[in-house]
Scaffold this motif. Structure first.
Motif, mmCIF file in Angstrom:
data_model
loop_
_atom_site.group_PDB
_atom_site.id
_atom_site.type_symbol
_atom_site.label_atom_id
_atom_site.label_comp_id
_atom_site.label_asym_id
_atom_site.label_seq_id
_atom_site.Cartn_x
_atom_site.Cartn_y
_atom_site.Cartn_z
ATOM 1 N N ARG A 102 18.023 -16.080 -41.258
ATOM 2 C CA ARG A 102 18.765 -15.148 -42.126
ATOM 3 C C ARG A 102 18.539 -13.699 -41.716
ATOM 4 N N ASP A 103 17.548 -13.487 -40.858
ATOM 5 C CA ASP A 103 17.255 -12.129 -40.394
ATOM 6 C C ASP A 103 17.970 -11.918 -39.045
ATOM 7 N N LYS A 104 19.204 -11.459 -39.158
ATOM 8 C CA LYS A 104 20.074 -11.374 -37.963
ATOM 9 C C LYS A 104 19.756 -10.134 -37.122
ATOM 10 N N LYS A 105 19.805 -10.313 -35.829
ATOM 11 C CA LYS A 105 19.440 -9.221 -34.902
ATOM 12 C C LYS A 105 20.590 -8.832 -33.976
ATOM 13 N N GLY A 106 21.807 -9.191 -34.365
ATOM 14 C CA GLY A 106 22.966 -8.789 -33.555
ATOM 15 C C GLY A 106 23.395 -9.865 -32.574
ATOM 16 N N LYS A 107 24.636 -9.696 -32.111
ATOM 17 C CA LYS A 107 25.230 -10.702 -31.227
ATOM 18 C C LYS A 107 24.654 -10.617 -29.814
ATOM 19 N N ILE A 108 24.439 -11.787 -29.222
ATOM 20 C CA ILE A 108 24.028 -11.841 -27.808
ATOM 21 C C ILE A 108 25.321 -11.929 -26.997
ATOM 22 N N SER A 109 25.636 -10.866 -26.281
ATOM 23 C CA SER A 109 26.879 -10.880 -25.500
ATOM 24 C C SER A 109 26.855 -12.045 -24.522
ATOM 25 N N LYS A 110 27.957 -12.801 -24.519
ATOM 26 C CA LYS A 110 28.014 -13.950 -23.594
ATOM 27 C C LYS A 110 27.914 -13.496 -22.143
ATOM 28 N N TYR A 111 28.312 -12.250 -21.888
ATOM 29 C CA TYR A 111 28.339 -11.760 -20.505
ATOM 30 C C TYR A 111 26.938 -11.620 -19.887
ATOM 31 N N ILE A 112 25.900 -11.717 -20.727
ATOM 32 C CA ILE A 112 24.528 -11.709 -20.199
ATOM 33 C C ILE A 112 24.308 -12.909 -19.265
ATOM 34 N N TYR A 113 25.124 -13.950 -19.467
ATOM 35 C CA TYR A 113 24.993 -15.163 -18.646
ATOM 36 C C TYR A 113 25.971 -15.151 -17.464
ATOM 37 N N GLY A 114 26.320 -13.929 -17.002
ATOM 38 C CA GLY A 114 27.273 -13.777 -15.904
ATOM 39 C C GLY A 114 26.687 -14.124 -14.542
ATOM 40 N N GLN A 115 27.594 -14.266 -13.587
ATOM 41 C CA GLN A 115 27.208 -14.639 -12.215
ATOM 42 C C GLN A 115 27.774 -13.633 -11.218
ATOM 43 N N PHE A 116 27.299 -13.751 -9.993
ATOM 44 C CA PHE A 116 27.667 -12.832 -8.926
ATOM 45 C C PHE A 116 27.872 -13.635 -7.638
ATOM 46 N N ALA A 117 29.002 -13.425 -6.974
ATOM 47 C CA ALA A 117 29.269 -14.115 -5.698
ATOM 48 C C ALA A 117 29.729 -13.085 -4.672
ATOM 49 N N GLU A 118 28.964 -12.950 -3.608
ATOM 50 C CA GLU A 118 29.255 -11.944 -2.584
ATOM 51 C C GLU A 118 29.643 -12.616 -1.273
ATOM 52 N N HIS A 119 30.351 -11.884 -0.439
ATOM 53 C CA HIS A 119 30.605 -12.355 0.927
ATOM 54 C C HIS A 119 29.303 -12.157 1.695
ATOM 55 N N LEU A 120 28.435 -13.086 1.537
ATOM 56 C CA LEU A 120 27.074 -12.982 2.076
ATOM 57 C C LEU A 120 26.601 -14.389 2.407
ATOM 58 N N GLY A 121 26.197 -14.594 3.641
ATOM 59 C CA GLY A 121 25.680 -15.906 4.032
ATOM 60 C C GLY A 121 26.677 -17.000 3.704
#
Ligand code: AHR
Length: 488
Positions: free
Chosen positions: A9-28
């Motif tokens: 019941r002690d809410k601390k705000g929304k956890i943005s889903k984007y925290i679970y984002g990924q990264f793909a580079e032209h690398l290897g």
């Protein structure tokens, strides 16, 4: 024994889903071989994308994917990657191994991947070696739905409707591989480039200014003072090394001291975030601007015998523990951190999956993202515990890291035991009326256990044995473990 007290019941705000984002580079072997094999490949694919890899990644419900770099972004010219593949010019990937880049994976292929993954696009533009015109044209090419030469060129290349592009980064690491600029010089460049990045879609673009390296607070200060009015987010990059950039360590090391040193560095993400947060709070007390940790993760020496420019490393249970520790830190700073993108999605640094020919394995880090995915867009709630300290060889760190959230009548508690020596008895108390309680736990015998291509998944989540009595949930988590408890 550690008691974890969760107050839903002690809410601390929304956890943005984007925290679970990924990264793909032209690398290897991240893009080529890892994600994209081309339509003519013998490896099963859908429009050139590996079916096994896409299927595995889809299970993570990836919220956002950053592309094309990284350092590669400031050397990338988008026009080279559109039109018939046989006509696309090739180039040398100067940042990563000086290998030939044939540009067969370009804008259209990226959005095909985004569509197959069911994710959102975050594109990083070229400030270092590009032009303002090049960047403005790319945005128009991708997002304009009306009649214009650029939009019509996109149509000619096979895409009628504009794509949905939400996030746009104005350069990458412009203090380093993105142009070796001073903070002041980049700030002026950012303002010029950002002016010409127009909004054509229904929603305005979320523009991200290239932020500091790790703890460079001067850079952050300059960004907040000079760029924040034209940016929605400021990025920061912070990797976790066993020691430091010059002494990264070995990804398959089983040494106890090396393990605790790495974990200590993972926990130090807290201080890095707090330093930047303090500055952002000063200039933006209403917390409107997002801190975007668009590169993070463990970084070791490359595996012996592999191309030093390919950044290929193994992924063990200790990477899983590091990932959970850091994701908890991001969640705890959910009032400022809007997005984070682990580096990188496939075959590079702390990846989700590794491939070898037509084989693929899910890494321990993959499973952490899977175990934690119900935190995405959930409401963070109060969690109190004191798990004491663990360590050795001159290192002392928090033994337990835990966090909790609620969403759609479900509560998720995730926790890890960072001790390489001792298991831990845990008692969780949660206010609220939950009928079904279930849990998974992932551990390993050795610090350096990983999932090899032999098909035997050494490190994968298993059901956790849980007892529930008088409102208390009780279980034991092994040394070196991550766990997730779901209450419904
Ligand atoms: O993720 C690998 C590299 O690390 C990126 O290209 C760059 O931005 C960072 O230095």
């Amino acid at each position: 024994m550690t008691e974890i007290n969760v107050k839903t019941r002690d809410k601390k705000g929304k956890i943005s889903k984007y925290i679970y984002g990924q990264f793909a580079e032209h690398l290897g072997r991240c893009i080529y071989e890892g994600l994209y094999v081309g339509e003519d490949s013998e490896i099963e694919n859908v429009n050139g994308m590996r079916r096994d890899v896409v299927d595995a990644l889809k299970e993570l419900e990836i919220p956002v994917l950053r592309w094309p770099g990284g350092c590669f972004a400031d050397d990338y010219h988008w026009r080279d990657g559109i039109g018939p593949k046989e006509d696309r010019p090739y180039m040398v990937n100067t940042n990563w191994g000086k290998v030939v880049e044939n540009n067969h994976f370009g804008t259209h292929e990226f959005f095909e991947l985004v569509e197959q993954l069911g994710t959102e696009a975050y594109i990083c533009g070229n400030v270092g070696s590009g032009t303002v015109r090049e960047m403005r044209d790319w945005v128009e090419y991708m997002t304009f739905g009306g009649d214009s030469p650029l939009a019509n060129e996109r149509r000619k290349n096979g895409r009628e409707e504009p794509w949905k592009l939400k996030f746009f980064g104005v350069g990458n690491e412009n203090w380093g591989c993105g142009g070796a600029m001073s903070a002041k010089y980049y700030a002026d460049e950012f303002r010029r480039y950002a002016t010409f990045i127009r909004d054509y879609g229904d929603e305005p673009l979320y523009k991200i200014a290239g932020g500091p390296d790790s703890r460079d607070t001067h850079w952050m200060k300059v960004m907040m003072k000079k760029c924040a009015h034209q940016a929605q987010g400021i990025s920061v990059h912070n990797y976790t090394y066993t020691h430091d950039y010059m002494n990264k360590g070995v990804s398959t090391d089983d040494d106890l001291g090396e393990y605790y040193s790495l974990l200590e560095n993972a926990f130090s993400m807290e201080e890095t975030i707090a330093m930047h947060e303090k500055i952002m709070d000063k200039y933006d007390p209403e917390k409107k601007k997002g801190l975007i940790v668009d590169e993070w993760g463990t970084w070791y020496d490359v595996l012996p015998g592999t191309n030093p420019g390919f950044l290929l490393q193994q992924n063990t249970i200790r990477d899983a523990v590091c990932a959970m520790v850091i994701l908890h830190i991001f969640q705890k700073h959910n009032d400022r951190i809007f997005m984070a993108n682990i580096a990188q999605m496939v075959n590079v640094l702390q990846s989700m999956v590794l491939t070898e020919g037509d084989k693929m394995v899910k890494t321990p880090t993959y499973y952490v993202f899977k175990m934690m995915k119900a935190h995405m867009d959930a409401e963070r709630v109060d969690v109190k515990y004191d798990g004491g300290v663990c360590g050795g060889n001159g290192h002392a760190l928090q033994k337990i890291s835990a966090d909790a959230s609620v969403k759609d009548g479900r509560c998720l508690v995730t926790l890890c035991n960072t001790s390489a020596g001792d298991e831990e008895e845990i008692t969780v108390t949660v206010d609220g009326d939950y009928k079904n309680i279930s849990g998974t736990v992932m551990s390993a015998d050795k610090i350096n256990d990983f999932n090899d291509f032999d098909g035997a998944e050494k490190v994968a989540p298993k059901e956790l044995e849980i007892k529930s009595e008088n409102g208390k949930i009780m279980f034991t988590i092994p040394r070196l473990s991550v766990a997730a408890i779901t209450l419904e």
